[in-house]
Scaffold this motif. Structure first.
Motif, PDB file in Angstrom:
ATOM      1  N   PHE A  24       0.831  -1.200   0.000  1.00 50.44           N
ATOM      2  CA  PHE A  24       0.000   0.000   0.000  1.00 50.44           C
ATOM      3  C   PHE A  24       0.864   1.247   0.000  1.00 50.44           C
ATOM      4  CE2 PHE A  24      -1.327   3.288   3.090  1.00 50.44           C
ATOM      5  CZ  PHE A  24      -2.187   3.990   2.261  1.00 50.44           C
ATOM      6  N   TRP A  25       1.801   1.354   0.941  1.00 47.09           N
ATOM      7  CA  TRP A  25       2.623   2.554   1.090  1.00 47.09           C
ATOM      8  C   TRP A  25       3.388   2.853  -0.199  1.00 47.09           C
ATOM      9  CZ3 TRP A  25       2.836   6.540   4.255  1.00 47.09           C
ATOM     10  CH2 TRP A  25       3.940   7.403   4.166  1.00 47.09           C
ATOM     11  N   THR A  26       3.954   1.820  -0.807  1.00 44.16           N
ATOM     12  CA  THR A  26       4.744   2.003  -2.035  1.00 44.16           C
ATOM     13  C   THR A  26       3.880   2.603  -3.142  1.00 44.16           C
ATOM     14  OG1 THR A  26       6.191   0.179  -1.418  1.00 44.16           O
ATOM     15  CG2 THR A  26       6.162   0.809  -3.741  1.00 44.16           C
ATOM     16  N   GLU A  27       2.685   2.057  -3.340  1.00 45.18           N
ATOM     17  CA  GLU A  27       1.807   2.568  -4.405  1.00 45.18           C
ATOM     18  C   GLU A  27       1.218   3.921  -4.029  1.00 45.18           C
ATOM     19  OE1 GLU A  27       0.486   2.752  -8.076  1.00 45.18           O
ATOM     20  OE2 GLU A  27       1.707   1.079  -7.341  1.00 45.18           O
ATOM     21  N   TYR A  28       0.880   4.105  -2.787  1.00 43.91           N
ATOM     22  CA  TYR A  28       0.315   5.359  -2.285  1.00 43.91           C
ATOM     23  C   TYR A  28       1.292   6.515  -2.479  1.00 43.91           C
ATOM     24  CZ  TYR A  28      -1.171   8.476   1.650  1.00 43.91           C
ATOM     25  OH  TYR A  28      -1.541   9.518   2.449  1.00 43.91           O
ATOM     26  N   GLN A  29       2.570   6.269  -2.280  1.00 45.17           N
ATOM     27  CA  GLN A  29       3.579   7.317  -2.343  1.00 45.17           C
ATOM     28  C   GLN A  29       4.213   7.481  -3.722  1.00 45.17           C
ATOM     29  OE1 GLN A  29       4.618   9.518   0.307  1.00 45.17           O
ATOM     30  NE2 GLN A  29       2.645   8.779   1.034  1.00 45.17           N
ATOM     31  N   ARG A  30       3.927   6.578  -4.640  1.00 46.73           N
ATOM     32  CA  ARG A  30       4.550   6.597  -5.967  1.00 46.73           C
ATOM     33  C   ARG A  30       4.094   7.820  -6.758  1.00 46.73           C
ATOM     34  NH1 ARG A  30       3.283   4.654 -11.140  1.00 46.73           N
ATOM     35  NH2 ARG A  30       1.315   3.746 -10.442  1.00 46.73           N
ATOM     36  N   ASP A  31       5.070   8.471  -7.405  1.00 45.79           N
ATOM     37  CA  ASP A  31       4.746   9.560  -8.322  1.00 45.79           C
ATOM     38  C   ASP A  31       4.153   8.965  -9.588  1.00 45.79           C
ATOM     39  OD1 ASP A  31       5.332  12.048  -7.168  1.00 45.79           O
ATOM     40  OD2 ASP A  31       7.472  11.790  -7.519  1.00 45.79           O
ATOM     41  N   GLY A  32       3.246   9.665 -10.186  1.00 46.58           N
ATOM     42  CA  GLY A  32       2.671   9.201 -11.442  1.00 46.58           C
ATOM     43  C   GLY A  32       1.300   9.790 -11.670  1.00 46.58           C
ATOM     44  N   GLU A  33       0.755   9.477 -12.828  1.00 48.35           N
ATOM     45  CA  GLU A  33      -0.579   9.943 -13.200  1.00 48.35           C
ATOM     46  C   GLU A  33      -1.637   9.251 -12.346  1.00 48.35           C
ATOM     47  OE1 GLU A  33      -1.329  12.322 -15.520  1.00 48.35           O
ATOM     48  OE2 GLU A  33       0.843  12.637 -15.588  1.00 48.35           O
ATOM     49  N   PHE A  34      -2.741   9.922 -12.160  1.00 43.28           N
ATOM     50  CA  PHE A  34      -3.844   9.352 -11.392  1.00 43.28           C
ATOM     51  C   PHE A  34      -5.007   9.002 -12.317  1.00 43.28           C
ATOM     52  CE2 PHE A  34      -1.531  11.549  -8.044  1.00 43.28           C
ATOM     53  CZ  PHE A  34      -1.446  10.530  -7.113  1.00 43.28           C
ATOM     54  N   SER A  35      -4.843   7.921 -13.026  1.00 38.86           N
ATOM     55  CA  SER A  35      -5.927   7.402 -13.856  1.00 38.86           C
ATOM     56  C   SER A  35      -6.918   6.686 -12.944  1.00 38.86           C
ATOM     57  CB  SER A  35      -5.369   6.416 -14.884  1.00 38.86           C
ATOM     58  OG  SER A  35      -4.851   5.278 -14.205  1.00 38.86           O
ATOM     59  N   GLY A  36      -8.053   6.334 -13.497  1.00 38.00           N
ATOM     60  CA  GLY A  36      -9.038   5.566 -12.732  1.00 38.00           C
ATOM     61  C   GLY A  36      -8.462   4.255 -12.245  1.00 38.00           C
ATOM     62  N   ASP A  37      -7.644   3.599 -13.078  1.00 39.46           N
ATOM     63  CA  ASP A  37      -7.025   2.330 -12.685  1.00 39.46           C
ATOM     64  C   ASP A  37      -6.068   2.516 -11.514  1.00 39.46           C
ATOM     65  OD1 ASP A  37      -8.403   0.959 -14.646  1.00 39.46           O
ATOM     66  OD2 ASP A  37      -6.721   0.914 -16.059  1.00 39.46           O
ATOM     67  N   VAL A  39      -6.173   4.896  -9.190  1.00 35.68           N
ATOM     68  CA  VAL A  39      -6.960   5.196  -7.996  1.00 35.68           C
ATOM     69  C   VAL A  39      -7.505   3.893  -7.407  1.00 35.68           C
ATOM     70  CG1 VAL A  39      -9.046   6.337  -7.121  1.00 35.68           C
ATOM     71  CG2 VAL A  39      -7.524   7.549  -8.698  1.00 35.68           C
ATOM     72  N   ILE A  40      -8.029   3.024  -8.260  1.00 31.08           N
ATOM     73  CA  ILE A  40      -8.567   1.741  -7.796  1.00 31.08           C
ATOM     74  C   ILE A  40      -7.450   0.876  -7.216  1.00 31.08           C
ATOM     75  CG2 ILE A  40      -9.642  -0.426  -8.560  1.00 31.08           C
ATOM     76  CD1 ILE A  40     -11.583   1.943  -8.241  1.00 31.08           C
ATOM     77  N   LEU A  41      -6.265   0.892  -7.830  1.00 31.51           N
ATOM     78  CA  LEU A  41      -5.135   0.109  -7.319  1.00 31.51           C
ATOM     79  C   LEU A  41      -4.742   0.577  -5.913  1.00 31.51           C
ATOM     80  CD1 LEU A  41      -2.895  -2.005  -7.626  1.00 31.51           C
ATOM     81  CD2 LEU A  41      -1.529  -0.237  -8.780  1.00 31.51           C
ATOM     82  N   VAL A  42      -4.613   1.882  -5.735  1.00 35.43           N
ATOM     83  CA  VAL A  42      -4.258   2.407  -4.407  1.00 35.43           C
ATOM     84  C   VAL A  42      -5.353   2.065  -3.407  1.00 35.43           C
ATOM     85  CG1 VAL A  42      -3.791   4.495  -3.045  1.00 35.43           C
ATOM     86  CG2 VAL A  42      -2.808   4.249  -5.334  1.00 35.43           C
ATOM     87  N   TYR A  43      -6.608   2.206  -3.801  1.00 33.63           N
ATOM     88  CA  TYR A  43      -7.727   1.892  -2.904  1.00 33.63           C
ATOM     89  C   TYR A  43      -7.730   0.412  -2.538  1.00 33.63           C
ATOM     90  CZ  TYR A  43     -12.497   2.037  -1.027  1.00 33.63           C
ATOM     91  OH  TYR A  43     -13.589   1.959  -0.206  1.00 33.63           O
ATOM     92  N   ARG A  44      -7.483  -0.444  -3.519  1.00 31.00           N
ATOM     93  CA  ARG A  44      -7.442  -1.890  -3.248  1.00 31.00           C
ATOM     94  C   ARG A  44      -6.306  -2.226  -2.286  1.00 31.00           C
ATOM     95  NH1 ARG A  44      -7.553  -3.626  -8.400  1.00 31.00           N
ATOM     96  NH2 ARG A  44      -5.305  -3.886  -8.522  1.00 31.00           N
ATOM     97  N   ARG A  45      -5.154  -1.607  -2.479  1.00 31.13           N
ATOM     98  CA  ARG A  45      -4.030  -1.845  -1.558  1.00 31.13           C
ATOM     99  C   ARG A  45      -4.331  -1.279  -0.176  1.00 31.13           C
ATOM    100  NH1 ARG A  45       0.877  -2.219  -5.318  1.00 31.13           N
ATOM    101  NH2 ARG A  45       0.234  -4.099  -6.437  1.00 31.13           N
ATOM    102  N   LEU A  46      -5.036  -0.158  -0.131  1.00 32.29           N
ATOM    103  CA  LEU A  46      -5.461   0.421   1.150  1.00 32.29           C
ATOM    104  C   LEU A  46      -6.390  -0.542   1.881  1.00 32.29           C
ATOM    105  CD1 LEU A  46      -5.806   2.858   3.140  1.00 32.29           C
ATOM    106  CD2 LEU A  46      -7.678   3.608   1.645  1.00 32.29           C
ATOM    107  N   ILE A  47      -7.356  -1.096   1.174  1.00 25.38           N
ATOM    108  CA  ILE A  47      -8.282  -2.050   1.788  1.00 25.38           C
ATOM    109  C   ILE A  47      -7.534  -3.276   2.296  1.00 25.38           C
ATOM    110  CG2 ILE A  47     -10.147  -3.699   1.309  1.00 25.38           C
ATOM    111  CD1 ILE A  47     -11.367  -1.562  -0.536  1.00 25.38           C
ATOM    112  N   ALA A  48      -6.610  -3.806   1.491  1.00 27.62           N
ATOM    113  CA  ALA A  48      -5.857  -4.998   1.911  1.00 27.62           C
ATOM    114  C   ALA A  48      -5.048  -4.702   3.176  1.00 27.62           C
ATOM    115  CB  ALA A  48      -4.949  -5.484   0.785  1.00 27.62           C
TER     116      ALA A  48
END
Length: 181
Positions: A24-37, A39-48
């Motif tokens: 979660f932390w790695t994806e949450y803190q990663r620089d990059g574009e915020f596409s819908g995919d 956002v869902i990836l970060v949210y899924r990692r947050l839930i996990a």
């Protein structure tokens, strides 16, 4: 092959909760574009991460001789109300993810906080959840990070409610000082 010790609170922490938080932390803190995919990836990692960190309360409650994780949260609340509040928010978030969603959630971007976030060029996501009574708004990413910090303090013994204390009580020891038998 590797052994995974899910019956042991330390094994659950080491093999599931800690890696899920790191992902979660790695994806949450990663620089990059915020596409819908993304956002869902970060949210899924947050839930996990939230799911595994929350479930540690079940494991630790048993170790502490308690019958329900809310008893552990209430025990923590006596010593540290802020940690208990974040643990309860995490529990509500996980229950909403597992069952019918009851709390309003929304996502937005925020600027990086120098004393909290990794260095980076872009903003980071924040997912807000309204408390059940509507009185508080939780940034779930910050909540999960606070719960992460609680579990670190639980295992390193710096929390008033901690692993060392639980092991000492289970073994019938009179003291939890290092080297005591």
């Amino acid at each position: 092959m590797a052994d995974i010790f899910l019956d042991d609170v330390r094994g659950y922490w080491r093999d599931l909760a800690a890696p899920a938080f790191h992902e979660f932390w790695t994806e949450y803190q990663r620089d990059g574009e915020f596409s819908g995919d993304r956002v869902i990836l970060v949210y899924r990692r947050l839930i996990a991460a939230a799911f595994f960190l929350n479930h540690l309360a079940d494991k630790a409650a048993t170790l502490q001789g308690l019958t329900h994780p809310l008893q552990l949260i209430n025990l923590v609340k006596i010593q540290n109300p802020d940690f208990a509040k974040e643990m309860d928010a995490c529990r509500n978030f996980v229950n909403d993810a597992k069952h019918e969603m009851k709390r309003i959630q929304e996502a937005s971007l925020r600027s990086r906080q120098p004393d909290f976030d990794d260095d980076g060029e872009g903003k980071v996501l924040q997912f807000y959840m309204l408390s059940a009574d509507g009185s508080e708004l939780y940034d779930l990413c910050l909540t999960v990070c606070a719960v992460w910090r609680f579990w670190i303090s639980y295992f390193d013994g710096s929390s008033e409610v901690n692993f060392r204390e639980a092991i000492s009580q289970r073994s019938g020891a009179n003291t939890s000082s290092p080297g005591s038998c």
